[in-house]
Design a protein around this motif. Structure first.
Motif, PDB file in Angstrom:
ATOM      1  N   ALA A  73      -3.387  -3.732  38.553  1.00  0.00           N
ATOM      2  CA  ALA A  73      -4.555  -3.012  38.356  1.00  0.00           C
ATOM      3  C   ALA A  73      -4.537  -1.927  37.426  1.00  0.00           C
ATOM      4  CB  ALA A  73      -4.819  -2.572  39.848  1.00  0.00           C
ATOM      5  N   SER A  74      -3.291  -1.230  37.326  1.00  0.00           N
ATOM      6  CA  SER A  74      -3.313  -0.082  36.362  1.00  0.00           C
ATOM      7  C   SER A  74      -3.410  -0.660  35.035  1.00  0.00           C
ATOM      8  CB  SER A  74      -1.959   0.824  36.788  1.00  0.00           C
ATOM      9  OG  SER A  74      -0.854  -0.079  36.471  1.00  0.00           O
ATOM     10  N   ILE A  75      -2.682  -1.494  34.504  1.00  0.00           N
ATOM     11  CA  ILE A  75      -2.851  -2.046  33.401  1.00  0.00           C
ATOM     12  C   ILE A  75      -4.437  -2.400  32.727  1.00  0.00           C
ATOM     13  CG2 ILE A  75      -2.131  -3.864  31.780  1.00  0.00           C
ATOM     14  CD1 ILE A  75       0.075  -1.754  32.315  1.00  0.00           C
ATOM     15  N   ARG A  76      -4.947  -3.224  33.740  1.00  0.00           N
ATOM     16  CA  ARG A  76      -6.405  -3.583  33.547  1.00  0.00           C
ATOM     17  C   ARG A  76      -7.123  -2.221  33.572  1.00  0.00           C
ATOM     18  NH1 ARG A  76      -5.474  -6.611  38.058  1.00  0.00           N
ATOM     19  NH2 ARG A  76      -7.070  -5.425  39.363  1.00  0.00           N
ATOM     20  N   SER A  77      -6.947  -1.247  34.573  1.00  0.00           N
ATOM     21  CA  SER A  77      -7.864   0.109  34.282  1.00  0.00           C
ATOM     22  C   SER A  77      -7.571   0.799  32.890  1.00  0.00           C
ATOM     23  CB  SER A  77      -7.423   1.041  35.504  1.00  0.00           C
ATOM     24  OG  SER A  77      -7.598   0.391  36.655  1.00  0.00           O
ATOM     25  N   PHE A  78      -6.407   0.656  32.473  1.00  0.00           N
ATOM     26  CA  PHE A  78      -6.053   1.489  31.429  1.00  0.00           C
ATOM     27  C   PHE A  78      -6.785   0.803  29.922  1.00  0.00           C
ATOM     28  CE2 PHE A  78      -3.492   1.773  27.445  1.00  0.00           C
ATOM     29  CZ  PHE A  78      -3.688   3.064  27.095  1.00  0.00           C
ATOM     30  N   LEU A  79      -6.663  -0.405  29.857  1.00  0.00           N
ATOM     31  CA  LEU A  79      -7.537  -1.353  28.682  1.00  0.00           C
ATOM     32  C   LEU A  79      -8.999  -1.052  28.999  1.00  0.00           C
ATOM     33  CD1 LEU A  79      -5.165  -4.276  28.953  1.00  0.00           C
ATOM     34  CD2 LEU A  79      -5.251  -2.610  27.059  1.00  0.00           C
ATOM     35  N   ARG A  80      -9.292  -1.197  30.152  1.00  0.00           N
ATOM     36  CA  ARG A  80     -10.631  -1.098  30.361  1.00  0.00           C
ATOM     37  C   ARG A  80     -11.153   0.372  29.885  1.00  0.00           C
ATOM     38  NH1 ARG A  80     -15.244  -2.417  33.358  1.00  0.00           N
ATOM     39  NH2 ARG A  80     -14.404  -4.101  34.282  1.00  0.00           N
ATOM     40  N   LEU A  81     -10.637   1.368  30.067  1.00  0.00           N
ATOM     41  CA  LEU A  81     -10.898   2.731  29.744  1.00  0.00           C
ATOM     42  C   LEU A  81     -10.977   2.896  28.458  1.00  0.00           C
ATOM     43  CD1 LEU A  81     -11.327   5.798  30.553  1.00  0.00           C
ATOM     44  CD2 LEU A  81      -8.852   6.006  30.591  1.00  0.00           C
ATOM     45  N   VAL A  82      -9.851   2.409  27.471  1.00  0.00           N
ATOM     46  CA  VAL A  82     -10.016   2.552  26.093  1.00  0.00           C
ATOM     47  C   VAL A  82     -10.860   1.440  25.551  1.00  0.00           C
ATOM     48  CG1 VAL A  82      -8.323   1.886  24.087  1.00  0.00           C
ATOM     49  CG2 VAL A  82      -7.346   2.983  26.352  1.00  0.00           C
ATOM     50  N   LEU A  83     -11.262   0.409  25.858  1.00  0.00           N
ATOM     51  CA  LEU A  83     -12.051  -0.577  25.204  1.00  0.00           C
ATOM     52  C   LEU A  83     -13.474  -0.368  25.381  1.00  0.00           C
ATOM     53  CD1 LEU A  83      -9.939  -3.815  25.933  1.00  0.00           C
ATOM     54  CD2 LEU A  83     -10.228  -2.674  23.690  1.00  0.00           C
ATOM     55  N   GLU A  84     -13.850   0.214  26.602  1.00  0.00           N
ATOM     56  CA  GLU A  84     -15.260   0.607  26.962  1.00  0.00           C
ATOM     57  C   GLU A  84     -15.472   1.833  26.155  1.00  0.00           C
ATOM     58  OE1 GLU A  84     -16.450  -1.012  31.453  1.00  0.00           O
ATOM     59  OE2 GLU A  84     -15.321   0.809  31.303  1.00  0.00           O
ATOM     60  N   ALA A  85     -14.500   2.951  25.918  1.00  0.00           N
ATOM     61  CA  ALA A  85     -14.734   3.934  25.085  1.00  0.00           C
ATOM     62  C   ALA A  85     -14.977   3.512  23.587  1.00  0.00           C
ATOM     63  CB  ALA A  85     -13.771   4.867  25.117  1.00  0.00           C
ATOM     64  N   GLU A  86     -14.562   2.360  23.298  1.00  0.00           N
ATOM     65  CA  GLU A  86     -15.073   1.757  22.068  1.00  0.00           C
ATOM     66  C   GLU A  86     -16.460   1.124  21.982  1.00  0.00           C
ATOM     67  OE1 GLU A  86     -13.462   2.585  19.119  1.00  0.00           O
ATOM     68  OE2 GLU A  86     -12.479   3.948  20.166  1.00  0.00           O
ATOM     69  N   GLY A  87     -17.131   0.830  22.998  1.00  0.00           N
ATOM     70  CA  GLY A  87     -18.221   0.131  23.021  1.00  0.00           C
ATOM     71  C   GLY A  87     -18.228  -1.456  23.703  1.00  0.00           C
ATOM     72  N   HIS A  88     -17.094  -1.819  23.976  1.00  0.00           N
ATOM     73  CA  HIS A  88     -17.017  -3.275  24.449  1.00  0.00           C
ATOM     74  C   HIS A  88     -17.220  -3.652  25.855  1.00  0.00           C
ATOM     75  CE1 HIS A  88     -15.038  -3.956  20.646  1.00  0.00           C
ATOM     76  NE2 HIS A  88     -14.102  -2.938  20.775  1.00  0.00           N
ATOM     77  N   GLU A  89     -18.005  -4.419  26.201  1.00  0.00           N
ATOM     78  CA  GLU A  89     -18.038  -5.003  27.691  1.00  0.00           C
ATOM     79  C   GLU A  89     -16.986  -5.720  27.939  1.00  0.00           C
ATOM     80  OE1 GLU A  89     -20.958  -8.247  29.704  1.00  0.00           O
ATOM     81  OE2 GLU A  89     -21.760  -7.185  27.874  1.00  0.00           O
ATOM     82  N   ILE A  90     -16.344  -5.164  29.192  1.00  0.00           N
ATOM     83  CA  ILE A  90     -15.260  -5.710  29.977  1.00  0.00           C
ATOM     84  C   ILE A  90     -15.323  -6.404  31.377  1.00  0.00           C
ATOM     85  CG2 ILE A  90     -12.869  -4.918  30.710  1.00  0.00           C
ATOM     86  CD1 ILE A  90     -13.468  -4.210  27.654  1.00  0.00           C
ATOM     87  N   THR A  91     -14.644  -7.332  31.316  1.00  0.00           N
ATOM     88  CA  THR A  91     -14.571  -8.505  32.495  1.00  0.00           C
ATOM     89  C   THR A  91     -12.917  -8.407  32.905  1.00  0.00           C
ATOM     90  OG1 THR A  91     -16.314  -9.794  31.991  1.00  0.00           O
ATOM     91  CG2 THR A  91     -14.940 -10.440  33.968  1.00  0.00           C
ATOM     92  N   GLU A  92     -12.765  -8.140  34.357  1.00  0.00           N
ATOM     93  CA  GLU A  92     -11.359  -8.267  34.707  1.00  0.00           C
ATOM     94  C   GLU A  92     -10.979  -9.372  35.539  1.00  0.00           C
ATOM     95  OE1 GLU A  92     -10.187  -4.695  36.351  1.00  0.00           O
ATOM     96  OE2 GLU A  92     -11.278  -3.472  34.960  1.00  0.00           O
ATOM     97  N   ALA A  93      -9.770  -9.783  35.662  1.00  0.00           N
ATOM     98  CA  ALA A  93      -9.260 -10.750  36.647  1.00  0.00           C
ATOM     99  C   ALA A  93      -7.682 -10.373  36.869  1.00  0.00           C
ATOM    100  CB  ALA A  93      -9.305 -12.136  35.989  1.00  0.00           C
ATOM    101  N   GLY A  94      -7.497 -10.560  38.091  1.00  0.00           N
ATOM    102  CA  GLY A  94      -6.000 -10.209  38.629  1.00  0.00           C
ATOM    103  C   GLY A  94      -5.032 -11.269  38.517  1.00  0.00           C
ATOM    104  N   ASP A  95      -5.528 -12.390  38.033  1.00  0.00           N
ATOM    105  CA  ASP A  95      -4.499 -13.714  38.008  1.00  0.00           C
ATOM    106  C   ASP A  95      -4.965 -14.663  36.826  1.00  0.00           C
ATOM    107  OD1 ASP A  95      -5.534 -15.714  39.414  1.00  0.00           O
ATOM    108  OD2 ASP A  95      -5.068 -14.585  41.475  1.00  0.00           O
ATOM    109  N   GLY A  96      -4.261 -15.657  36.435  1.00  0.00           N
ATOM    110  CA  GLY A  96      -4.509 -16.778  35.581  1.00  0.00           C
ATOM    111  C   GLY A  96      -5.548 -17.542  36.253  1.00  0.00           C
ATOM    112  N   ARG A  97      -5.621 -18.013  37.500  1.00  0.00           N
ATOM    113  CA  ARG A  97      -6.619 -18.941  37.927  1.00  0.00           C
ATOM    114  C   ARG A  97      -7.875 -18.279  38.175  1.00  0.00           C
ATOM    115  NH1 ARG A  97      -4.209 -23.487  39.322  1.00  0.00           N
ATOM    116  NH2 ARG A  97      -2.172 -23.447  40.309  1.00  0.00           N
TER     117      ARG A  97
END
Length: 72
Positions: A11-35
């Motif tokens: 979750a910490s990796i997803r949160s960090f990437l979300r923070l960085v990418l949303e700051a650049e204006g991207h729309e983010i979706t997250e998932a916790g595993d491959g399936r």
């Protein structure tokens, strides 16, 4: 901007990437595993997928293979 699907079991990796990418204006979706990520992509395809390689349920390499089949 782009829609980005972040697939990582930490979750910490997803949160960090979300923070960085949303700051650049991207729309983010997250998932916790491959399936979960594959199901999310099938519901709403993203412009970019960022995936961890080592995850439970479905690893990143199997996920990438499954995602490429979506285009065939």
């Amino acid at each position: 901007m782009a829609t980005v699907l972040i697939i990582d079991d930490q979750a910490s990796i997803r949160s960090f990437l979300r923070l960085v990418l949303e700051a650049e204006g991207h729309e983010i979706t997250e998932a916790g595993d491959g399936r979960e990520g594959l199901a999310s992509y099938q519901r709403a395809p993203a412009d970019l997928v960022i995936a961890d390689i080592r995850m439970p349920e479905m690893n990143g390499l199997d996920l990438i293979l499954a995602l490429t089949r979506c285009f065939l």
